[in-house]
Design a protein around this motif. Structure first.
Motif, short mmCIF file in Angstrom:
data_model
loop_
_atom_site.label_atom_id
_atom_site.label_comp_id
_atom_site.label_asym_id
_atom_site.label_seq_id
_atom_site.Cartn_x
_atom_site.Cartn_y
_atom_site.Cartn_z
N LYS A 1 0.73 -0.83 0.77
CA LYS A 1 -0.61 0.19 0.52
C LYS A 1 0.94 1.26 -0.43
N THR A 2 1.92 1.05 1.03
CA THR A 2 2.90 2.06 1.29
C THR A 2 3.18 2.70 -0.14
N THR A 3 4.50 1.78 -0.83
CA THR A 3 4.43 1.77 -1.91
C THR A 3 3.86 2.44 -3.82
N PRO B 1 6.96 9.02 3.20
CA PRO B 1 7.61 8.82 4.50
C PRO B 1 6.30 8.02 4.44
N SER B 2 5.99 6.33 5.56
CA SER B 2 4.79 6.16 5.89
C SER B 2 4.16 6.39 7.12
N PRO B 3 3.59 7.59 7.12
CA PRO B 3 2.55 8.13 7.78
C PRO B 3 1.91 7.39 8.81
N VAL C 1 -2.60 9.19 3.89
CA VAL C 1 -2.86 8.43 5.26
C VAL C 1 -3.11 7.29 5.80
N ASP C 2 -2.70 7.43 7.30
CA ASP C 2 -2.62 6.00 7.37
C ASP C 2 -3.32 5.31 9.02
N LEU C 3 -4.41 4.86 8.43
CA LEU C 3 -5.61 5.02 10.24
C LEU C 3 -4.66 3.49 10.60
N ILE D 1 -6.00 6.47 1.29
CA ILE D 1 -6.24 5.63 2.21
C ILE D 1 -5.96 4.77 2.86
N GLU D 2 -4.79 4.63 4.04
CA GLU D 2 -4.03 2.64 3.82
C GLU D 2 -5.40 2.66 4.88
N TRP D 3 -5.75 1.47 5.07
CA TRP D 3 -6.25 0.91 6.08
C TRP D 3 -7.91 1.07 6.12
MG LIG Z 1 1.65 0.86 4.76
#
Ligand SMILES: [Mg+2]
Ligand SMILES: Nc1ncnc2c1ncn2[C@@H]1O[C@H](COP(=O)(O)OP(=O)(O)O)[C@@H](O)[C@H]1O
Length: 151
Positions: free
Chosen positions: A39-41, A57-59, A79-81, A104-106
């Motif tokens: 996801k971050t990639t 950077p990964s949030p 966004v990383d929830l 949005i991740e997660w």
């Molecule tokens: Mg991630």
């Protein structure tokens, strides 16, 4: 959901680039997938194609990392929830007020508060395995997703 197999990280980056090309303010991309799915990639590739010259950077801890013009073509929030305790806490992040593109991740953390017009992408697979990308594209995405991909 329809989808396709994505053999390499470079191929996934190419798909992120197709998405970047059709983005409009207010678009929401919900990125589903387990830890390590990519996801971050994917978000990194997309933000890079939008023009961001630096690191992405990964949030994980900040929950929201924003990128704004002129460095990027349009405002985008990554966004990383994962660490969001309750969907009510999303209000404090301002997710439902911004016109920035949201990646949005997660997104599961939002429960039923994930807007219905979000493009939902799901990445399955981890480690060195081939990834499978599936999606649900609501009407707001008609003509924009799925992209025409090279075969
Ligand atoms: Mg991630
Ligand atoms: N399509 C792909 N094929 C193979 N490896 C991938 C692919 N996409 C990502 N990866 C690798 O898998 C890992 C995914 O990590 P990350 O993007 O942080 O996952 P997540 O944010 O979903 O937890 C990275 O090490 C990346 O290099």
């Amino acid at each position: 959901m329809t989808g396709l197999a994505v053999a390499t990280e470079a191929a996934m980056a190419a798909i992120a680039a197709r998405l970047a090309a059709v983005l409009r303010p207010g678009d929401i991309i919900a990125l589903h997938g387990d830890l390590g799915a990519g996801k971050t990639t994917f978000a990194r590739a997309l933000i890079g194609v939008l023009g961001w010259p630096g690191e992405v950077p990964s949030p994980t801890y900040t929950l929201v990392q924003s990128y704004d013009p002129p460095d990027v073509r349009l405002s985008v929030w990554h966004v990383d929830l994962y660490r969001l305790d309750s969907s009510d806490d999303a209000d404090a992040l301002g997710l439902f007020e911004t016109s920035a593109v949201l990646i949005i991740e997660w997104p599961e953390r939002l429960g039923s508060r994930l807007p219905a017009d979000a493009l939902r992408l799901a990445i399955a697979g981890s480690g060195d395995a081939v990834r499978h990308l599936t999606w649900a594209a609501p009407p707001a995405w008609e003509g924009r997703w799925p992209p025409l991909l090279p075969t």
